[in-house]
Design a protein around this motif. Structure first.
Motif, mmCIF file in Angstrom:
data_model
loop_
_atom_site.group_PDB
_atom_site.id
_atom_site.type_symbol
_atom_site.label_atom_id
_atom_site.label_comp_id
_atom_site.label_asym_id
_atom_site.label_seq_id
_atom_site.Cartn_x
_atom_site.Cartn_y
_atom_site.Cartn_z
ATOM 1 N N ALA A 265 0.842 -1.208 0.000
ATOM 2 C CA ALA A 265 0.000 0.000 0.000
ATOM 3 C C ALA A 265 0.874 1.255 0.000
ATOM 4 O O ALA A 265 1.943 1.296 0.622
ATOM 5 N N ARG A 266 0.401 2.279 -0.705
ATOM 6 C CA ARG A 266 1.087 3.568 -0.772
ATOM 7 C C ARG A 266 0.120 4.658 -0.306
ATOM 8 O O ARG A 266 -1.099 4.491 -0.374
ATOM 9 N N PHE A 267 0.670 5.755 0.155
ATOM 10 C CA PHE A 267 -0.169 6.817 0.716
ATOM 11 C C PHE A 267 -1.125 7.389 -0.317
ATOM 12 O O PHE A 267 -2.240 7.795 0.016
ATOM 13 N N GLU A 268 -0.707 7.430 -1.599
ATOM 14 C CA GLU A 268 -1.596 8.007 -2.611
ATOM 15 C C GLU A 268 -2.799 7.115 -2.908
ATOM 16 O O GLU A 268 -3.726 7.538 -3.603
ATOM 17 N N LEU A 272 -8.268 10.174 2.583
ATOM 18 C CA LEU A 272 -8.623 10.267 3.993
ATOM 19 C C LEU A 272 -9.775 11.234 4.236
ATOM 20 O O LEU A 272 -10.327 11.259 5.340
ATOM 21 N N GLU A 273 -10.152 12.026 3.226
ATOM 22 C CA GLU A 273 -11.333 12.875 3.381
ATOM 23 C C GLU A 273 -12.615 12.065 3.214
ATOM 24 O O GLU A 273 -13.588 12.276 3.935
ATOM 25 N N ARG A 274 -12.590 11.121 2.268
ATOM 26 C CA ARG A 274 -13.760 10.274 2.037
ATOM 27 C C ARG A 274 -13.608 8.904 2.688
ATOM 28 O O ARG A 274 -14.511 8.067 2.580
ATOM 29 N N ASN A 275 -12.460 8.673 3.331
ATOM 30 C CA ASN A 275 -12.177 7.388 3.981
ATOM 31 C C ASN A 275 -12.348 6.215 3.003
ATOM 32 O O ASN A 275 -13.154 5.304 3.203
ATOM 33 N N THR A 276 -11.579 6.254 1.928
ATOM 34 C CA THR A 276 -11.592 5.177 0.935
ATOM 35 C C THR A 276 -10.167 4.739 0.637
ATOM 36 O O THR A 276 -9.208 5.501 0.798
ATOM 37 N N TRP A 277 -10.057 3.499 0.186
ATOM 38 C CA TRP A 277 -8.774 2.904 -0.201
ATOM 39 C C TRP A 277 -8.940 2.350 -1.603
ATOM 40 O O TRP A 277 -9.752 1.442 -1.823
ATOM 41 N N ARG A 291 -11.857 -0.675 -5.028
ATOM 42 C CA ARG A 291 -12.120 0.519 -4.221
ATOM 43 C C ARG A 291 -13.013 0.120 -3.051
ATOM 44 O O ARG A 291 -14.114 -0.396 -3.248
ATOM 45 N N VAL A 292 -12.537 0.360 -1.822
ATOM 46 C CA VAL A 292 -13.287 -0.046 -0.630
ATOM 47 C C VAL A 292 -13.296 1.100 0.379
ATOM 48 O O VAL A 292 -12.351 1.893 0.449
ATOM 49 N N PRO A 293 -14.373 1.201 1.161
ATOM 50 C CA PRO A 293 -14.381 2.180 2.257
ATOM 51 C C PRO A 293 -13.548 1.660 3.423
ATOM 52 O O PRO A 293 -13.375 0.449 3.598
#
Length: 431
Positions: A265-268, A272-277, A291-293
């Motif tokens: 995993a990378r920071f980009e 963190l505003e929408r809390n998604t990965w 794409r997951v919350p």
């Protein structure tokens, strides 16, 4: 001018070697000859012309082949040549036909390079260590379904491995008894089916000997941590000296992600505003963007890691100083220590993914939702968690049964009847 004589055993035996190889041609069968080499060895040859080319075929060495046998073989070859065949071409075709190592090399070069690196390495290991020692240099066209079944049976039986504890003496390390590996045999069968499908496309053979291989029964491992075990794990992670490794385990538990997805995993990848990965396709098993919350606690973990890594590092969990430009590669030793501290023997990191799914089920999540969160490309994969939904289903069934149950009716006892004097008969009244 060619030496022509009727070949006999006496003539072949008496021929003297010269400084160069020379031939004596048979006067009975056109093209048959005995070649005498400078070393003294002798071989029967058959010379002929095919498609305008002069060809020479070796029948066999003397005395393994005697004159009579060589003459009969030469007659059969002469009939083939007169019929338009080229006997030497058939030998050359067999000699140049692709063998299994050629197929493996082309498969790894042209197909495996498109797979995930770990999957490609695993398939290369199976081909080189489990398959090729049995088939070696066999022709691709000669491999039969029975050969596939035989090698898969050997893989399913497992193989002996050295014991982990090293003996104090210099004796040979004892071997553990073989452990059955049916899952490994099934994966090898699926791989061979793809290999031979490509062999058909590459015109190496017309059919696939692995298309109907027998699948072994797989017993899926299902290990879920209960609330007490989760509490012990959290306590051990909080007390761990290596908080990088502890954060990796926490993130596996909080998101249900695979270990490889967390490591790379990378920071980009995080919003963190929408809390998604957003996991890139290169990091996921299904090779698709996922794409997951994420929960607020997971987002807080990412923020903590942002302040812990060196400035300019994009990896959420970078490696050590020597390879800080790469993600962390190895945490098995750290996990072994956590297992001992938390009292979780035999628990794998992947079992945290199963635990995440079981907690979702207990919270009322549907199988479709679980599949999307875990990134399953097939619904059949998510169905392994269907039995966990038995509890809420059973509660609903019990509620219906309770409503439909026949209630017993309370029957009140009748009050005692007053004593009634029976009427007197007419005769009794008249008397």
């Amino acid at each position: 001018m060619r030496n022509r004589e009727r070949l006999t055993e006496k003539l072949v035996r008496a021929a003297e070697p010269r400084s160069k190889a020379w031939q004596i041609f048979d006067s009975d069968v056109l093209g048959l000859s005995i070649c005498i080499y400078p070393s003294g060895g002798r071989s029967f040859m058959f010379d002929y012309r095919a498609a305008g080319r002069q060809r020479r075929l070796t029948i066999g060495r003397w005395p393994e082949w005697n004159v009579t046998a060589a003459r009969e073989r030469a007659k059969a070859l002469r009939r083939d040549v007169d019929g338009g065949l080229d006997p030497l071409a058939e030998r050359e075709e067999i000699r140049e036909a692709p063998r299994f190592p050629d197929l493996v090399a082309r498969y790894l070069r042209e197909h495996a390079t498109h797979l995930a690196p770990r999957n490609a390495a695993d398939q290369a290991s199976m081909l080189h260590k489990l398959i090729m020692p049995h088939w070696k240099h066999r022709l691709v066209a000669e491999i039969e379904p029975a050969d596939v079944e035989r090698v898969l049976n050997l893989i399913a039986e497992g193989r002996s491995r050295p014991a982990k504890k090293k003996p104090k003496t210099k004796r040979r390390t004892p071997l553990k008894p073989p452990k059955p590996t049916p899952v490994r045999a099934n994966r090898a069968g699926e791989m061979l089916r793809r290999v031979f499908n490509l062999a058909i496309a590459w015109r190496m053979r017309p059919d696939n000997p692995a298309v109907g291989f027998r699948r072994r029964v797989e017993t899926e491992r299902e290990r879920f941590l209960d609330m007490e075990e989760i509490a012990r794990l959290s306590e051990a992670l909080g007390a761990a000296e290596d908080q990088r490794g502890a954060s990796i385990i926490r993130m596996c538990m909080l998101t249900g992600a695979r270990l490889g997805e967390v490591r790379t995993a990378r920071f980009e990848h995080f919003d963190l505003e929408r809390n998604t990965w957003v996991k890139p396709a290169a990091n996921t098993k299904q090779r698709r963007i996922h794409r997951v919350p994420i929960s607020a606690e997971t987002a807080a973990l990412v923020r903590t890691r942002l302040s812990a890594v060196p400035v300019g590092c994009n990896w959420l969990f970078p490696g050590d100083v020597a390879d800080k430009d790469q993600p962390v590669q190895e945490i098995r030793r750290f996990w072994k220590g956590i297992q001992d501290q938390a009292g979780l023997p035999g628990v794998r990191i992947h079992d945290l993914r199963h635990t995440f799914a079981s907690l979702l089920v207990s919270g009322g999540a549907s199988l479709e939702m679980i599949g999307k969160l875990l990134g399953h490309s097939q619904s059949s994969t998510t169905m392994r968690y269907a039995h966990l939904m038995d509890s809420p289903l059973r509660a609903g069934v019990d509620a219906v049964a309770d409503m439909m149950r026949i209630r017993p009716r309370l029957v009140h006892s009748a009050p005692p009847a007053e004593e009634v004097t029976p009427p007197r008969s007419a005769s009794a009244r008249s008397g």
